[in-house]
Write an enzyme that holds these catalytic residues in place. Structure first.
Site, PDB file in Angstrom:
ATOM      1  N   GLY A  56      84.914  17.697  45.885  1.00 52.81           N
ATOM      2  CA  GLY A  56      84.024  17.776  44.739  1.00 52.81           C
ATOM      3  C   GLY A  56      83.031  16.637  44.710  1.00 52.81           C
ATOM      4  O   GLY A  56      82.749  16.007  45.729  1.00 52.81           O
ATOM      5  N   CYS A  57      82.492  16.366  43.541  1.00 49.07           N
ATOM      6  CA  CYS A  57      81.514  15.299  43.377  1.00 49.07           C
ATOM      7  C   CYS A  57      82.079  13.973  43.880  1.00 49.07           C
ATOM      8  O   CYS A  57      83.165  13.567  43.488  1.00 49.07           O
ATOM      9  CB  CYS A  57      81.128  15.178  41.910  1.00 49.07           C
ATOM     10  N   PHE A  58      81.322  13.293  44.736  1.00 48.71           N
ATOM     11  CA  PHE A  58      81.839  12.057  45.312  1.00 48.71           C
ATOM     12  C   PHE A  58      81.917  10.901  44.333  1.00 48.71           C
ATOM     13  O   PHE A  58      82.585   9.911  44.596  1.00 48.71           O
ATOM     14  CB  PHE A  58      81.078  11.641  46.566  1.00 48.71           C
TER      15      PHE A  58
END
Length: 234
Positions: A56-58
């Protein structure tokens, strides 16, 4: 800062709306899951080891690992595609083959690869979501372990099999295991985003609860002061 991800905009909007309505925005959309440690782990070697995690979003994945003892650096970036297309706006189209990822360098005498896997599956993301995480949609948000050597692959694949057989999650794990064939650091404004932007609605709603879960579920591995990219480079 301009963000092109519709999912992040939506999450930010929902967080603000919840705040205005008096809701508790500290509750993440994805709850942490208590899971057992790996049955098989690497032996503690000497020197620094590297592992790459995509889930997902880092922003949140980086933030979690930056708070883990034994982690020497955690850098947000892109893996799975080529250097030519490793830019945020291009990766966000979902057409480059990249996944938002975090390159973690760690001391295996302080924290094992298996322990990092346990934290990744338990706290950092939901490994049962195919090509998305929470509000973020697209193959760039897929769950992948980019392994640096055969021993990492063995530990990762055995652990996924172990968790699936134990029904640790309500659905099968979709995390893929791939060889690391390139990692490209993300733009400077993405680094240390969680720490530098603690009131950003997306961070408040989706990622700060992950830090609290890490502190609660892995107290022996938690450190209050994160290891930041800015300080490492400085």
């Amino acid at each position: 800062m301009s963000m092109s991800s519709n999912g992040r905009r939506l999450a930010a909007f929902l967080a603000v709306a919840a705040f205005l309505l008096g809701a508790d925005v500290t509750v993440a959309a994805e709850e942490a899951v208590v899971i057992p440690p790996p049955d098989v782990d690497e032996a503690a070697g000497s020197g620094t080891e590297t592992a790459i995690f995509a889930g997902g979003c880092f922003w949140g994945v980086q933030g979690v690992f930056q708070h883990v003892k034994g982690v020497e650096s955690a850098v947000s970036g892109y893996a799975g595609g080529t250097a030519k297309t490793a830019q945020y706006e291009t990766v966000s189209t979902g057409s480059t083959g990249h996944a938002e990822a975090v390159e973690v360098k760690f001391d295996p005498k302080q924290v094992s690869y298996g322990r990092l896997l346990q934290i990744f599956f338990s706290v950092a993301h939901n490994p049962t979501q195919l090509n998305y995480q929470g509000p973020d949609r697209g193959t760039q948000y897929r769950s992948v372990l980019f392994v640096s050597h055969p021993q990492q692959r063995k530990v990762a694949e055995r652990y996924i099999d172990q968790l699936d057989k134990a029904h640790a999650f309500p659905r099968p794990i979709v995390t893929k295991v791939s060889d690391a064939d390139g990692f490209y650091p993300a733009e400077a404004y993405h680094q240390d985003f969680l720490t530098l932007n603690p009131t950003y609605p997306y961070i408040v709603y989706n990622d700060l609860p992950k830090i609290e879960s890490l502190k609660s579920l892995f107290p022996a591995d938690y450190r209050s002061q994160p290891v930041l990219v800015g300080k490492t480079k400085g």
